[in-house]
Design an enzyme around this catalytic site. Structure first.
Site, PDB file in Angstrom:
ATOM      1  N   SER A  47       2.000   5.533  -2.446  1.00  0.00           N
ATOM      2  CA  SER A  47       3.677   5.190  -2.083  1.00  0.00           C
ATOM      3  C   SER A  47       4.466   6.298  -2.743  1.00  0.00           C
ATOM      4  O   SER A  47       5.592   6.363  -2.197  1.00  0.00           O
ATOM      5  CB  SER A  47       3.986   3.953  -2.654  1.00  0.00           C
ATOM      6  OG  SER A  47       3.701   3.777  -4.097  1.00  0.00           O
ATOM      7  N   ALA A  49       0.678  -1.352  -0.039  1.00  0.00           N
ATOM      8  CA  ALA A  49       0.139  -0.033   0.180  1.00  0.00           C
ATOM      9  C   ALA A  49       0.847   0.985   0.088  1.00  0.00           C
ATOM     10  O   ALA A  49       1.695   1.263  -0.891  1.00  0.00           O
ATOM     11  CB  ALA A  49      -0.930  -0.099   1.195  1.00  0.00           C
ATOM     12  N   CYS A  50       0.539   2.199   1.006  1.00  0.00           N
ATOM     13  CA  CYS A  50       1.404   3.450   0.984  1.00  0.00           C
ATOM     14  C   CYS A  50       2.727   3.322   1.409  1.00  0.00           C
ATOM     15  O   CYS A  50       3.450   4.291   0.891  1.00  0.00           O
ATOM     16  CB  CYS A  50       0.563   4.470   1.706  1.00  0.00           C
ATOM     17  SG  CYS A  50      -1.245   4.944   1.057  1.00  0.00           S
ATOM     18  N   SER A  51       3.102   2.583   1.854  1.00  0.00           N
ATOM     19  CA  SER A  51       4.634   2.039   2.217  1.00  0.00           C
ATOM     20  C   SER A  51       5.360   1.350   1.158  1.00  0.00           C
ATOM     21  O   SER A  51       6.503   0.916   1.347  1.00  0.00           O
ATOM     22  CB  SER A  51       4.509   1.268   3.612  1.00  0.00           C
ATOM     23  OG  SER A  51       4.148   2.008   4.664  1.00  0.00           O
ATOM     24  N   PHE A  79       4.013   5.567   5.218  1.00  0.00           N
ATOM     25  CA  PHE A  79       2.982   5.101   6.166  1.00  0.00           C
ATOM     26  C   PHE A  79       1.675   4.754   5.683  1.00  0.00           C
ATOM     27  O   PHE A  79       1.220   5.521   4.953  1.00  0.00           O
ATOM     28  CB  PHE A  79       3.043   5.531   7.570  1.00  0.00           C
ATOM     29  CG  PHE A  79       2.855   6.848   7.735  1.00  0.00           C
ATOM     30  CD1 PHE A  79       1.642   7.555   7.713  1.00  0.00           C
ATOM     31  CD2 PHE A  79       3.779   7.761   7.535  1.00  0.00           C
ATOM     32  CE1 PHE A  79       1.423   8.672   7.452  1.00  0.00           C
ATOM     33  CE2 PHE A  79       3.750   9.291   7.472  1.00  0.00           C
ATOM     34  CZ  PHE A  79       2.545   9.479   7.434  1.00  0.00           C
TER      35      PHE A  79
END
Length: 377
Positions: free
Chosen positions: A336, A158-160, A361
């Site tokens: 990300s 995901a965003c990481s 995060f």
């Protein structure tokens, strides 16, 4: 593993779509959709069996997030009250995919900055919150379009995803299995955002970022040595997207809210902020570093209030705009790619020996941090 081998970031690239949606434009479309829905369900609203769709406003968006605009691949579909999602044309299997096409632009710029040819790359990691298809891997398509050697694979945290991808590439370089890698983050967030939900319709934008990592001893120009990395995950349903290949087996092919981005914003704030702040503090402590040793924080660009909170916790004071640059006012949340946009646009001014920290995060929960030091230049 050869202890003397160290990885360095030698190039970065950002592909920015040409179309922009301002808050004002977004609000006009959303409010038109809300009015149509409320008129359509007027009887149920009067009976109390249907909740009316509230209006949005540019002031609400700015105060809630710090976002002022976002770049997207297609604004016409998003701003159509009868559609409210992007309109992207279908492509033949032999044509470059949408994500791969974006990636080539960002990777080409990153390679140019690094001063190397695509053929010198040993690994391509396509790290993003969503991938265009299950297989063949988008990364392998990018590998073919660029003409890189070695191997390629997709990854999703995901965003990481970007920082996890950097760790994977740097670990392979340090182990001696590769010499150079590209980590690329094509994010078409407009396609998984629910533009009909007032609480989140403004959050995301589209972009693609890329970084080149090399063995430090092979790099010839200015770079950022990767000094230390740390990743962590903790399961949570508070940010979720239920879409997937099992959807049709469950007879869920209808227009379902849970098949797009869903989050419990209040719980995310309450749980993620302490997790990220503690993660960074522990990372620095384990490396024998103090907050004052950091010249810059390149944080995930989800929400200005979140970044301000984390910056204060890490530095023990309110960070300056130079110490903690924000780009989400222009790009919105790009999953990300956000921390890499901040790094790419706000790192050239550091002088040799100055340190910074890249941190991303989000869903998972997940958090990744990378301590880097400017070398040369």
């Amino acid at each position: 593993m050869t202890k003397d081998i160290r990885a360095a970031i030698t190039g970065s690239g950002v592909f920015t779509p040409s179309q922009v949606i301002t808050n004002d434009e977004l609000v006009v479309a959303f409010n038109a959709y809300a009015d149509r829905q409320n008129a359509l369900h007027a009887d149920e609203i009067a009976a109390g069996t249907y909740a009316p769709v509230p209006h949005s406003s540019a002031d609400f968006i700015k105060s809630a997030s710090g976002i002022e605009q976002r770049f997207v691949l297609d604004k016409s579909g998003v701003l159509d009250p009868d559609r409210m999602y992007p309109r992207l044309s279908a492509r033949a299997d032999d044509d470059p995919g949408q994500m791969a096409e974006m990636a080539v632009h960002a990777c080409t710029d990153a390679l140019a900055m690094a001063g190397i040819d695509a053929g010198q790359i040993d690994a391509v990691i396509c790290a993003a919150s969503n991938h265009e298809r299950a297989y063949p891997a988008v990364a392998i398509e990018i590998q073919a379009l660029l003409g890189t050697g070695g191997f390629a694979f997709d990854m999703n945290v995901a965003c990481s995803s970007a920082t996890f991808g950097i760790q994977a590439a740097a670990d392979m370089i340090r182990a001696g299995s590769i010499r150079r890698a590209i980590v690329v983050n094509p994010e078409i967030c407009s396609a998984h955002l629910e533009w009909r939900d007032r609480d989140c319709h403004f959050i995301f934008g589209d972009v693609c970022t890329a970084v080149v990592l090399e063995r430090d001893d092979l790099a010839t120009g200015p770079r950022f040595t990767v000094d230390s990395m740390r990743c962590a995950t903790q399961f949570s349903n508070n940010i979720r997207n239920n879409d997937g290949f099992l959807r049709r087996t469950r007879d869920q092919m209808d227009d379902r809210r849970d098949m797009q981005f869903v989050q419990n914003g209040r719980r995310v704030f309450k749980e993620v902020l302490p997790m990220v702040s503690a993660h960074i503090a522990d990372h620095l402590a384990d490396e024998g570093l103090n907050a004052d040793d950091l010249k810059r924080l390149w944080l995930h660009q989800a929400n200005k209030s979140m970044n301000d909170f984390i910056g204060r916790k890490v530095l023990g004071r309110t960070p300056t705009a130079e110490e903690q640059p924000n780009i989400l006012q222009d790009y919105a949340n790009t999953s990300s790619a956000g921390s890499i946009i901040a790094f790419a646009k706000h790192s050239a001014d550091l002088i040799s020996g100055e340190r910074g920290l890249i941190c991303s995060f989000g869903a998972g929960y997940s958090v990744g941090s990378v301590v880097v030091t400017r070398k040369g230049g």
